[in-house]
Write a protein that holds these residues in place. Structure first.
Motif, PDB file in Angstrom:
ATOM      1  N   VAL A  90      29.621  17.350 -21.371  1.00 39.84           N
ATOM      2  CA  VAL A  90      29.392  17.058 -22.798  1.00 39.84           C
ATOM      3  C   VAL A  90      28.727  15.687 -22.950  1.00 39.84           C
ATOM      4  CG1 VAL A  90      30.531  16.596 -25.017  1.00 39.84           C
ATOM      5  CG2 VAL A  90      31.231  18.568 -23.646  1.00 39.84           C
ATOM      6  N   HIS A  91      29.225  14.679 -22.222  1.00 37.88           N
ATOM      7  CA  HIS A  91      28.631  13.337 -22.318  1.00 37.88           C
ATOM      8  C   HIS A  91      27.169  13.365 -21.854  1.00 37.88           C
ATOM      9  CE1 HIS A  91      32.911  11.411 -21.994  1.00 37.88           C
ATOM     10  NE2 HIS A  91      32.662  11.919 -23.175  1.00 37.88           N
ATOM     11  N   GLY A  92      26.920  14.063 -20.733  1.00 37.09           N
ATOM     12  CA  GLY A  92      25.555  14.131 -20.198  1.00 37.09           C
ATOM     13  C   GLY A  92      24.602  14.792 -21.185  1.00 37.09           C
ATOM     14  N   LEU A  93      25.065  15.900 -21.789  1.00 39.52           N
ATOM     15  CA  LEU A  93      24.222  16.603 -22.763  1.00 39.52           C
ATOM     16  C   LEU A  93      23.985  15.746 -24.003  1.00 39.52           C
ATOM     17  CD1 LEU A  93      25.394  20.324 -22.843  1.00 39.52           C
ATOM     18  CD2 LEU A  93      23.037  19.494 -22.714  1.00 39.52           C
ATOM     19  N   TYR A  95      23.888  12.436 -24.096  1.00 36.82           N
ATOM     20  CA  TYR A  95      22.873  11.435 -23.739  1.00 36.82           C
ATOM     21  C   TYR A  95      21.485  12.073 -23.762  1.00 36.82           C
ATOM     22  CZ  TYR A  95      25.893   7.525 -22.334  1.00 36.82           C
ATOM     23  OH  TYR A  95      26.763   6.462 -22.329  1.00 36.82           O
ATOM     24  N   PHE A  96      21.386  13.281 -23.198  1.00 33.17           N
ATOM     25  CA  PHE A  96      20.097  13.968 -23.173  1.00 33.17           C
ATOM     26  C   PHE A  96      19.573  14.141 -24.606  1.00 33.17           C
ATOM     27  CE2 PHE A  96      17.799  18.020 -23.532  1.00 33.17           C
ATOM     28  CZ  PHE A  96      16.703  17.724 -22.728  1.00 33.17           C
ATOM     29  N   LEU A  97      20.464  14.564 -25.516  1.00 33.85           N
ATOM     30  CA  LEU A  97      20.022  14.799 -26.899  1.00 33.85           C
ATOM     31  C   LEU A  97      19.746  13.499 -27.657  1.00 33.85           C
ATOM     32  CD1 LEU A  97      22.308  17.836 -27.635  1.00 33.85           C
ATOM     33  CD2 LEU A  97      19.814  17.838 -27.637  1.00 33.85           C
ATOM     34  N   LEU A  98      20.443  12.428 -27.272  1.00 35.80           N
ATOM     35  CA  LEU A  98      20.160  11.139 -27.914  1.00 35.80           C
ATOM     36  C   LEU A  98      18.745  10.678 -27.565  1.00 35.80           C
ATOM     37  CD1 LEU A  98      23.524   9.174 -27.434  1.00 35.80           C
ATOM     38  CD2 LEU A  98      22.608  10.142 -29.547  1.00 35.80           C
ATOM     39  N   LEU A  99      18.209  11.178 -26.445  1.00 37.22           N
ATOM     40  CA  LEU A  99      16.809  10.900 -26.102  1.00 37.22           C
ATOM     41  C   LEU A  99      15.892  11.987 -26.661  1.00 37.22           C
ATOM     42  CD1 LEU A  99      17.313   9.913 -22.323  1.00 37.22           C
ATOM     43  CD2 LEU A  99      16.964   8.352 -24.243  1.00 37.22           C
ATOM     44  N   ALA A 100      16.322  13.244 -26.549  1.00 36.33           N
ATOM     45  CA  ALA A 100      15.452  14.367 -26.933  1.00 36.33           C
ATOM     46  C   ALA A 100      15.225  14.444 -28.448  1.00 36.33           C
ATOM     47  CB  ALA A 100      16.043  15.686 -26.429  1.00 36.33           C
ATOM     48  N   MET A 101      16.225  14.055 -29.237  1.00 40.38           N
ATOM     49  CA  MET A 101      16.044  14.114 -30.706  1.00 40.38           C
ATOM     50  C   MET A 101      14.920  13.176 -31.169  1.00 40.38           C
ATOM     51  SD  MET A 101      17.834  16.393 -32.189  1.00 40.38           S
ATOM     52  CE  MET A 101      17.420  15.885 -33.847  1.00 40.38           C
ATOM     53  N   PRO A 102      15.008  11.877 -30.830  1.00 41.07           N
ATOM     54  CA  PRO A 102      13.903  11.018 -31.263  1.00 41.07           C
ATOM     55  C   PRO A 102      12.571  11.394 -30.627  1.00 41.07           C
ATOM     56  CG  PRO A 102      15.667   9.711 -30.219  1.00 41.07           C
ATOM     57  CD  PRO A 102      16.139  11.106 -30.277  1.00 41.07           C
ATOM     58  N   LEU A 155      31.389  17.895 -32.470  1.00 41.40           N
ATOM     59  CA  LEU A 155      32.686  18.455 -32.879  1.00 41.40           C
ATOM     60  C   LEU A 155      33.623  18.572 -31.680  1.00 41.40           C
ATOM     61  CD1 LEU A 155      31.777  21.252 -35.472  1.00 41.40           C
ATOM     62  CD2 LEU A 155      32.723  18.963 -35.881  1.00 41.40           C
ATOM     63  N   VAL A 156      33.089  19.102 -30.578  1.00 38.06           N
ATOM     64  CA  VAL A 156      33.900  19.242 -29.356  1.00 38.06           C
ATOM     65  C   VAL A 156      34.350  17.858 -28.878  1.00 38.06           C
ATOM     66  CG1 VAL A 156      33.827  19.935 -26.925  1.00 38.06           C
ATOM     67  CG2 VAL A 156      32.702  21.349 -28.662  1.00 38.06           C
ATOM     68  N   HIS A 157      33.398  16.918 -28.885  1.00 37.40           N
ATOM     69  CA  HIS A 157      33.624  15.566 -28.366  1.00 37.40           C
ATOM     70  C   HIS A 157      34.670  14.816 -29.196  1.00 37.40           C
ATOM     71  CE1 HIS A 157      32.443  11.656 -26.673  1.00 37.40           C
ATOM     72  NE2 HIS A 157      32.169  11.203 -27.882  1.00 37.40           N
ATOM     73  N   ALA A 158      34.501  14.820 -30.520  1.00 34.56           N
ATOM     74  CA  ALA A 158      35.450  14.113 -31.381  1.00 34.56           C
ATOM     75  C   ALA A 158      36.804  14.825 -31.324  1.00 34.56           C
ATOM     76  CB  ALA A 158      34.926  14.053 -32.813  1.00 34.56           C
ATOM     77  N   GLY A 159      36.770  16.167 -31.244  1.00 36.70           N
ATOM     78  CA  GLY A 159      38.014  16.942 -31.123  1.00 36.70           C
ATOM     79  C   GLY A 159      38.752  16.557 -29.847  1.00 36.70           C
ATOM     80  N   ALA A 160      38.014  16.426 -28.743  1.00 30.94           N
ATOM     81  CA  ALA A 160      38.635  16.069 -27.461  1.00 30.94           C
ATOM     82  C   ALA A 160      39.241  14.667 -27.542  1.00 30.94           C
ATOM     83  CB  ALA A 160      37.594  16.134 -26.342  1.00 30.94           C
ATOM     84  N   ALA A 161      38.502  13.734 -28.210  1.00 32.24           N
ATOM     85  CA  ALA A 161      39.008  12.355 -28.332  1.00 32.24           C
ATOM     86  C   ALA A 161      40.324  12.348 -29.116  1.00 32.24           C
ATOM     87  CB  ALA A 161      37.969  11.472 -29.016  1.00 32.24           C
ATOM     88  N   LEU A 162      40.379  13.136 -30.199  1.00 33.04           N
ATOM     89  CA  LEU A 162      41.598  13.171 -31.021  1.00 33.04           C
ATOM     90  C   LEU A 162      42.732  13.876 -30.273  1.00 33.04           C
ATOM     91  CD1 LEU A 162      39.980  13.899 -34.513  1.00 33.04           C
ATOM     92  CD2 LEU A 162      40.787  11.705 -33.604  1.00 33.04           C
ATOM     93  N   PHE A 163      42.371  14.898 -29.499  1.00 38.06           N
ATOM     94  CA  PHE A 163      43.372  15.600 -28.678  1.00 38.06           C
ATOM     95  C   PHE A 163      44.007  14.628 -27.687  1.00 38.06           C
ATOM     96  CE2 PHE A 163      44.426  18.067 -24.834  1.00 38.06           C
ATOM     97  CZ  PHE A 163      45.326  18.977 -25.373  1.00 38.06           C
ATOM     98  N   HIS A 164      43.162  13.829 -27.021  1.00 39.58           N
ATOM     99  CA  HIS A 164      43.687  12.828 -26.076  1.00 39.58           C
ATOM    100  C   HIS A 164      44.621  11.858 -26.785  1.00 39.58           C
ATOM    101  CE1 HIS A 164      41.787  13.243 -22.129  1.00 39.58           C
ATOM    102  NE2 HIS A 164      40.754  13.782 -22.753  1.00 39.58           N
TER     103      HIS A 164
END
Ligand code: HEM
Ligand code: HEM
Length: 181
Positions: A90-93, A95-102, A155-164
Motif C-alpha cells: 500500500v505504501h509503495g503504491l 508513493y507511485f501515485l503521489l508521483l503519477a498523479m502530478p 481508505l485502506v491506509h487510514a483504516g489500518a492506522a486507526l486499527f493499529h
C-alpha cells in the motif's frame, strides 16, 4: 528529533507526510468541484492553483523519497508476514501515485497545448510539444483512474492506522504524529 530512528519517524518525515496528506485532500476536493464550474476567469484561476499545488506534491514526494534514503525508516511494526507485506504494498503504491498523479496532470496539460507555470513564478517545460488529443485523453484517464485508486488506498491506509491505534493499541499512529512517549 529531525532524523528517523528505529523506533520513530523524525520531524521532517512527519511534516512531509501530513503536509502531503492535507494537499491531497485539498486537491481532490477542488479537482472534483472545479471541473463542474461554468467557464470563467475564476475557473481558470482555480485550475491554475490546482496545477501549482499538484506540482508541489510532486516536488515534496521527490524530496520525501530522497530524505527516506538518507534518514532511513523505523523498524517494521510487529505483525504477520502478510500484514507487513500489505503495508509495504500500500505504501509503495501510494508513493507511485503521489508521483503519477502530478505527472499525468502535467502530461494532460502538455498534450492540451497549455503553458504551465508554478504559482506564476516558474515556467515549466512541456513534456512534449504540440497539441495531441489522443494523448490528452489517455493522460486524462490516467489522472482520473489514478485518483480513484489513490482514494481507495487512502481508505485502506487510514483504516489500518486507526486499527493499529484503537484495536492493536501499538505505536504505529503515535510514531507518525510525534506523540510517542
Ligand atoms: C492522502 C493522504 C495520505 C497519503 C498519500 C499517505 C501516504 C503514506 C505513505 C506513502 C506512508 C509510508 C511512509 C514510508 O514508509 O516512507 C505513510 C505512512 C503512514 N501513514 Fe499515511 N498517508 C496519508 C494519510 C494518512 C492518514 C489520514 C493517516 C491516519 C489516519 C495516516 C497514517 C500513517 C501512519 C501511521 C504511517 C506510518 C506507518 C509506519 O510507521 O509503519 N496516513 N503514509
Ligand atoms: C497529487 C496531485 C494531484 C491530484 C490528487 C489531483 C486530483 C485531481 C482530481 C480528483 C481531478 C478531478 C478528476 C475529474 O473529475 O476529471 C483532477 C482534475 C484535473 N487535474 Fe489534477 N490532481 C493532481 C495534480 C495535477 C497537476 C500537477 C495538474 C497539471 C499540471 C493537474 C491538472 C488537472 C486538470 C487540468 C484537471 C481537470 C480535467 C478536466 O477538466 O476534465 N492535476 N485532478
Amino acid at each position: 528529533m529531525i532524523r528517523n530512528n528505529a523506533q520513530r519517524w523524525g520531524s521532517i518525515s512527519i511534516g512531509l507526510h501530513w503536509l502531503t496528506a492535507l494537499l491531497i485532500i485539498g486537491l481532490a476536493i477542488v479537482g472534483l468541484i472545479m471541473t463542474e464550474l461554468p467557464n470563467s476567469p475564476l475557473k481558470m484561476q482555480i485550475y491554475a492553483l490546482h496545477k501549482s499545488f499538484g506540482l508541489t506534491v510532486l516536488a515534496l514526494t521527490l524530496l520525501r523519497l530522497a530524505w527516506r534514503l538518507v534518514a532511513g525508516t523505523p523498524d517494521d511494526q510487529p505483525g504477520s508476514r502478510l500484514q507487513r507485506l500489505a503495508a509495504k504494498a500500500v505504501h509503495g503504491l501510494m508513493y507511485f501515485l503521489l508521483l503519477a498523479m502530478p505527472l499525468s496532470g502535467w502530461l494532460f496539460n502538455s498534450a492540451a497545448g497549455f503553458p504551465l507555470r508554478w504559482f506564476n513564478l516558474v515556467q515549466l517545460p512541456k513534456l512534449f510539444t504540440g497539441y495531441n488529443p489522443a494523448l490528452k485523453d489517455i493522460a486524462h484517464d490516467l489522472h482520473e483512474t489514478g485518483f480513484t485508486l489513490l482514494a481507495a488506498l487512502l481508505l485502506v491506509h487510514a483504516g489500518a492506522a486507526l486499527f493499529h491505534h484503537y484495536v492493536v493499541k501499538d505505536n504505529t499512529l503515535k510514531r507518525m504524529t510525534g506523540k510517542m512517549p
